[in-house]
Scaffold this motif. Structure first.
Motif, PDB file in Angstrom:
ATOM      1  N   MET A  71       0.830  -1.198   0.000  1.00 13.64           N
ATOM      2  CA  MET A  71       0.000   0.000   0.000  1.00 13.64           C
ATOM      3  C   MET A  71       0.870   1.256   0.000  1.00 13.64           C
ATOM      4  O   MET A  71       0.576   2.238  -0.693  1.00 13.64           O
ATOM      5  CB  MET A  71      -0.920  -0.007   1.223  1.00 13.64           C
ATOM      6  N   SER A  72       1.949   1.225   0.761  1.00 13.87           N
ATOM      7  CA  SER A  72       2.852   2.378   0.834  1.00 13.87           C
ATOM      8  C   SER A  72       3.548   2.615  -0.510  1.00 13.87           C
ATOM      9  O   SER A  72       3.695   3.761  -0.953  1.00 13.87           O
ATOM     10  CB  SER A  72       3.891   2.148   1.934  1.00 13.87           C
ATOM     11  N   ARG A  73       3.945   1.525  -1.162  1.00  9.44           N
ATOM     12  CA  ARG A  73       4.606   1.665  -2.473  1.00  9.44           C
ATOM     13  C   ARG A  73       3.630   2.281  -3.477  1.00  9.44           C
ATOM     14  O   ARG A  73       3.993   3.211  -4.224  1.00  9.44           O
ATOM     15  CB  ARG A  73       5.079   0.303  -2.962  1.00  9.44           C
ATOM     16  N   TYR A  74       2.403   1.782  -3.487  1.00 13.54           N
ATOM     17  CA  TYR A  74       1.402   2.330  -4.392  1.00 13.54           C
ATOM     18  C   TYR A  74       1.150   3.805  -4.098  1.00 13.54           C
ATOM     19  O   TYR A  74       1.034   4.624  -5.023  1.00 13.54           O
ATOM     20  CB  TYR A  74       0.094   1.546  -4.269  1.00 13.54           C
ATOM     21  N   ALA A  75       1.088   4.154  -2.823  1.00  9.31           N
ATOM     22  CA  ALA A  75       0.821   5.546  -2.447  1.00  9.31           C
ATOM     23  C   ALA A  75       1.891   6.471  -2.998  1.00  9.31           C
ATOM     24  O   ALA A  75       1.599   7.579  -3.468  1.00  9.31           O
ATOM     25  CB  ALA A  75       0.735   5.673  -0.934  1.00  9.31           C
ATOM     26  N   GLY A  76       3.127   6.020  -2.948  1.00 13.46           N
ATOM     27  CA  GLY A  76       4.213   6.830  -3.489  1.00 13.46           C
ATOM     28  C   GLY A  76       4.088   7.019  -4.992  1.00 13.46           C
ATOM     29  O   GLY A  76       4.319   8.112  -5.520  1.00 13.46           O
ATOM     30  N   ALA A  77       3.674   5.970  -5.688  1.00 15.11           N
ATOM     31  CA  ALA A  77       3.512   6.061  -7.143  1.00 15.11           C
ATOM     32  C   ALA A  77       2.368   6.994  -7.503  1.00 15.11           C
ATOM     33  O   ALA A  77       2.469   7.786  -8.455  1.00 15.11           O
ATOM     34  CB  ALA A  77       3.265   4.664  -7.728  1.00 15.11           C
ATOM     35  N   LEU A  78       1.258   6.930  -6.739  1.00 16.63           N
ATOM     36  CA  LEU A  78       0.130   7.808  -7.055  1.00 16.63           C
ATOM     37  C   LEU A  78       0.448   9.259  -6.705  1.00 16.63           C
ATOM     38  O   LEU A  78       0.025  10.179  -7.406  1.00 16.63           O
ATOM     39  CB  LEU A  78      -1.129   7.354  -6.309  1.00 16.63           C
ATOM     40  N   GLN A  79       1.212   9.461  -5.646  1.00 16.79           N
ATOM     41  CA  GLN A  79       1.622  10.825  -5.312  1.00 16.79           C
ATOM     42  C   GLN A  79       2.427  11.430  -6.472  1.00 16.79           C
ATOM     43  O   GLN A  79       2.212  12.586  -6.865  1.00 16.79           O
ATOM     44  CB  GLN A  79       2.454  10.844  -4.039  1.00 16.79           C
ATOM     45  N   LYS A  80       3.317  10.637  -7.039  1.00 15.92           N
ATOM     46  CA  LYS A  80       4.136  11.115  -8.155  1.00 15.92           C
ATOM     47  C   LYS A  80       3.271  11.427  -9.373  1.00 15.92           C
ATOM     48  O   LYS A  80       3.466  12.427 -10.059  1.00 15.92           O
ATOM     49  CB  LYS A  80       5.184  10.065  -8.515  1.00 15.92           C
ATOM     50  N   ALA A  81       2.255  10.572  -9.615  1.00 19.29           N
ATOM     51  CA  ALA A  81       1.418  10.751 -10.804  1.00 19.29           C
ATOM     52  C   ALA A  81       0.423  11.892 -10.649  1.00 19.29           C
ATOM     53  O   ALA A  81       0.138  12.616 -11.615  1.00 19.29           O
ATOM     54  CB  ALA A  81       0.667   9.452 -11.104  1.00 19.29           C
ATOM     55  N   SER A  82      -0.107  12.075  -9.447  1.00 15.57           N
ATOM     56  CA  SER A  82      -1.161  13.074  -9.236  1.00 15.57           C
ATOM     57  C   SER A  82      -0.641  14.423  -8.769  1.00 15.57           C
ATOM     58  O   SER A  82      -1.329  15.441  -8.901  1.00 15.57           O
ATOM     59  CB  SER A  82      -2.176  12.555  -8.214  1.00 15.57           C
ATOM     60  N   GLY A  83       0.537  14.413  -8.155  1.00 12.65           N
ATOM     61  CA  GLY A  83       1.107  15.663  -7.648  1.00 12.65           C
ATOM     62  C   GLY A  83       0.593  16.062  -6.284  1.00 12.65           C
ATOM     63  O   GLY A  83       0.905  17.158  -5.801  1.00 12.65           O
ATOM     64  N   VAL A  84      -0.198  15.198  -5.637  1.00 10.30           N
ATOM     65  CA  VAL A  84      -0.698  15.489  -4.294  1.00 10.30           C
ATOM     66  C   VAL A  84      -0.439  14.289  -3.391  1.00 10.30           C
ATOM     67  O   VAL A  84      -0.325  13.154  -3.856  1.00 10.30           O
ATOM     68  CB  VAL A  84      -2.212  15.828  -4.283  1.00 10.30           C
ATOM     69  N   ASP A  85      -0.347  14.553  -2.104  1.00  8.52           N
ATOM     70  CA  ASP A  85      -0.129  13.488  -1.126  1.00  8.52           C
ATOM     71  C   ASP A  85      -1.306  13.463  -0.169  1.00  8.52           C
ATOM     72  O   ASP A  85      -1.448  14.343   0.681  1.00  8.52           O
ATOM     73  CB  ASP A  85       1.171  13.730  -0.357  1.00  8.52           C
ATOM     74  N   ARG A  86      -2.147  12.454  -0.280  1.00 14.97           N
ATOM     75  CA  ARG A  86      -3.362  12.356   0.527  1.00 14.97           C
ATOM     76  C   ARG A  86      -3.301  11.195   1.522  1.00 14.97           C
ATOM     77  O   ARG A  86      -4.318  10.763   2.046  1.00 14.97           O
ATOM     78  CB  ARG A  86      -4.573  12.183  -0.395  1.00 14.97           C
ATOM     79  N   ARG A  87      -2.104  10.718   1.811  1.00 13.86           N
ATOM     80  CA  ARG A  87      -1.970   9.555   2.697  1.00 13.86           C
ATOM     81  C   ARG A  87      -2.519   9.806   4.094  1.00 13.86           C
ATOM     82  O   ARG A  87      -3.065   8.911   4.727  1.00 13.86           O
ATOM     83  CB  ARG A  87      -0.502   9.116   2.780  1.00 13.86           C
ATOM     84  N   GLU A  88      -2.377  11.021   4.594  1.00 13.78           N
ATOM     85  CA  GLU A  88      -2.815  11.334   5.956  1.00 13.78           C
ATOM     86  C   GLU A  88      -4.205  11.964   5.996  1.00 13.78           C
ATOM     87  O   GLU A  88      -4.713  12.280   7.070  1.00 13.78           O
ATOM     88  CB  GLU A  88      -1.813  12.286   6.629  1.00 13.78           C
ATOM     89  N   ALA A  89      -4.823  12.129   4.855  1.00 13.53           N
ATOM     90  CA  ALA A  89      -6.135  12.765   4.817  1.00 13.53           C
ATOM     91  C   ALA A  89      -7.181  11.890   5.505  1.00 13.53           C
ATOM     92  O   ALA A  89      -7.141  10.662   5.416  1.00 13.53           O
ATOM     93  CB  ALA A  89      -6.559  13.020   3.375  1.00 13.53           C
TER      94      ALA A  89
END
Length: 385
Positions: A226-244
């Motif tokens: 899940m953490s690896r995927y989150a990093g990839a989506l952050q790179k693709a979307s330009g936002v970090d919503r992991r703590e939202a």
């Protein structure tokens, strides 16, 4: 007498809409002249489509889609033609109710079918989508859903992945260029009571993974994926919503939705239905409020269903009667909640299976017994005068 019917679902026995129908039948069998208005309650999971369909006078659209394990099933969503509004539950195509306990497979389970329902709604011309997140059988972070909507996921070798919970650990890059453009053109409302973040001991994997089949010795591996995927989506979307808040909802779907749908609003299932059903207005004009759920216990006090209904009723000094298949810690509930009384629907010794199978009939009889007692009390008051 004027009654407001606002029950939650009786899990495994009745949806909230079916519970409303049983209460209505019981009231009208007692007094056909009583005025009855129904506002079924749901939390964004199973029953949300039925609840909002009754409130908004919608229809059901049924499609052949993939279930969590890729098998073809029929799944429905709600459609309100006048508003071009679709009401979709993740549980309809990607939910726990579709799998036997022995079939739970978080490695293979995917939300692809939910994406197919969303695409169907877009094809019908949806201008607004309400998406309920409760009851998913997946920990794929909604990647299957968005793959059905045109998003591409690649591993380190630039090979495209078929997304499910087990594939998260292989995601290296995400291409959003082919995502259905209509996804960004509709108004999104996410119905969810979950506030958990994506990662950590309070996150999607550790809190909700076990109910979807993640074994204790698999938690850390799923968390890393899940953490690896989150990093990839952050790179693709330009936002970090992991703590939202709510990113951990429905096996991480909340994270992907908040990352890709910047303008989506998030509301609790109860608040959404209370707003659309004009619940407070109806409470204020009622003589009785009837609510309920399958099990009434201390957790009810912290929920947004019967507890929220009772709080509104108390605000307007309207008696609120709750019906339940099972009641735990009854004395504490009476003193710590805003309900006027909590009444069981089971009227004789029976198995759990029998009680759940006969839920509507038991609820109908229970409301008639309550009205018998109420009328007897009123008669006694008149005699005393």
């Amino acid at each position: 007498m004027r009654f407001l019917l606002a029950p939650d679902s009786f899990k495994g026995s009745m949806t909230s809409a079916e519970a409303c129908a049983a209460l209505r039948e019981g009231i009208h069998a007692f007094d056909a002249s009583s005025e009855v208005q129904a506002v079924p309650i749901a939390d964004g999971g199973e029953g949300t489509v039925d609840a909002l369909g009754e409130i908004l006078d919608g229809e059901k659209i049924t499609e052949r889609v993939r279930d969590p394990l890729g098998r073809e099933v029929n799944a429905s969503y709600g459609w309100i033609e006048s508003d071009k509004l679709a009401v979709i539950e993740v549980a309809a195509a990607s939910g726990l109710p579709l799998l036997h306990e022995t079939e739970l497979d978080p490695h293979q389970a995917s939300t692809f079918g939910t994406g197919q329902l969303i695409k169907s709604a877009l094809d019908k011309g949806a201008r607004e989508i309400i998406l309920g997140l409760g009851g998913s059988a997946t920990v794929d972070a909604g990647t299957g859903c968005f793959q059905a909507l045109g998003v591409h996921f690649f591993n380190e070798k630039k090979q495209e992945l078929t997304m499910n919970g087990g594939a998260l650990r292989h995601v290296d890059a995400i291409n959003l260029a082919d995502m259905d453009s209509r996804v960004q053109e509709v108004k999104w409302t996410i119905a969810s009571d979950v506030t958990n973040p994506l990662l950590g001991v309070s996150g999607a994997v550790h809190v909700f993974g076990p109910q979807k089949g993640v074994q204790p010795d698999q938690l850390e591996a799923f968390e890393r994926g899940m953490s690896r995927y989150a990093g990839a989506l952050q790179k693709a979307s330009g936002v970090d919503r992991r703590e939202a808040e709510g990113s951990g909802a429905a096996g991480g779907i909340g994270f992907t939705l908040s990352s890709l749908l910047a303008d989506a609003s998030v509301k609790s299932g109860f608040d959404l239905i209370a707003e659309l059903g004009k619940l407070e207005e109806v409470v204020a004009s009622s003589d009785f409020v009837l609510t309920g759920e399958g099990k009434f216990d201390r957790q009810t006090l912290y929920g947004k269903g019967p507890s929220g209904v009772a709080t509104l009723a108390k605000r307007y000094d309207v008696p609120c009667i709750a019906f339940a298949g099972k009641i735990d810690d009854e004395a504490d509930i009476r003193t710590q909640s805003d309900v006027t009384a909590v009444l069981p629907i089971v009227d004789e010794p029976m198995t759990l299976e029998d009680a759940m199978r006969n839920g509507p009939r038991l609820l109908q009889k229970a409301v008639q017994r309550f009205l018998d007692v109420y009328i007897a009390g009123q008669y006694h008051k008149e005699v005393q005068r």
